[in-house]
Design a protein around this motif. Structure first.
Motif, PDB file in Angstrom:
ATOM      1  N   MET A 115       0.835  -1.195   0.000  1.00 12.00           N
ATOM      2  CA  MET A 115       0.000   0.000   0.000  1.00 12.00           C
ATOM      3  C   MET A 115       0.869   1.244   0.000  1.00 12.00           C
ATOM      4  N   GLY A 116       1.959   1.209   0.759  1.00 15.65           N
ATOM      5  CA  GLY A 116       2.908   2.327   0.774  1.00 15.65           C
ATOM      6  C   GLY A 116       3.447   2.615  -0.603  1.00 15.65           C
ATOM      7  N   GLU A 117       3.759   1.551  -1.355  1.00 13.15           N
ATOM      8  CA  GLU A 117       4.257   1.721  -2.732  1.00 13.15           C
ATOM      9  C   GLU A 117       3.179   2.323  -3.626  1.00 13.15           C
ATOM     10  N   LEU A 118       1.943   1.913  -3.446  1.00 12.98           N
ATOM     11  CA  LEU A 118       0.848   2.371  -4.290  1.00 12.98           C
ATOM     12  C   LEU A 118       0.525   3.850  -4.088  1.00 12.98           C
ATOM     13  N   VAL A 119       0.720   4.339  -2.883  1.00 14.09           N
ATOM     14  CA  VAL A 119       0.363   5.739  -2.609  1.00 14.09           C
ATOM     15  C   VAL A 119       1.541   6.685  -2.733  1.00 14.09           C
ATOM     16  N   GLU A 120       2.721   6.150  -3.003  1.00 10.76           N
ATOM     17  CA  GLU A 120       3.922   6.968  -3.117  1.00 10.76           C
ATOM     18  C   GLU A 120       3.778   8.128  -4.104  1.00 10.76           C
ATOM     19  N   ASP A 121       3.163   7.866  -5.235  1.00 11.54           N
ATOM     20  CA  ASP A 121       3.092   8.884  -6.292  1.00 11.54           C
ATOM     21  C   ASP A 121       1.845   9.744  -6.223  1.00 11.54           C
ATOM     22  N   LEU A 122       1.045   9.600  -5.228  1.00 12.64           N
ATOM     23  CA  LEU A 122      -0.193  10.406  -5.143  1.00 12.64           C
ATOM     24  C   LEU A 122       0.101  11.824  -4.699  1.00 12.64           C
TER      25      LEU A 122
END
Length: 95
Positions: A88-95
């Motif tokens: 989840m941390g990886e998925l929200v990194e670019d937000l």
């Protein structure tokens, strides 16, 4: 592999005593493995649900089969996809 979590509640009309609930554990595990999934965790709960099961499967269709098989043991289920918090941390990194 995809991870799913199942919150399961015993159908009170089907089970007369707590020993019967314990006895279905082996059958649930066998069904999960027969369908190509791997049971990662199982816990008895105190609260709104009776059990928490976590399993891994190859795809969404296999997850549906496992959920239906678990319900076949007299449990009412709520099945959810689980994503590791690290992912989840990886998925929200670019937000």
């Amino acid at each position: 592999m995809l991870t799913y979590t199942v919150l399961a509640d015993a159908n009170e009309a089907q089970f007369q005593n707590p020993q019967e609930l314990v006895s279905i554990r082996g059958g649930v595990r066998e069904d999960i493995e027969r369908l190509g999934a791997e049971l990662r965790e199982s816990h008895a709960l105190v609260g709104g649900y009776d059990f928490l099961l976590t399993f891994e499967v190859e795809d969404e269709e296999a997850a549906l089969q496992v959920a239906i098989a678990i319900e076949g043991h007299g449990l009412d289920t709520e099945t959810m996809r689980a994503i590791p918090i690290e992912r989840m941390g990886e998925l929200v990194e670019d937000l």
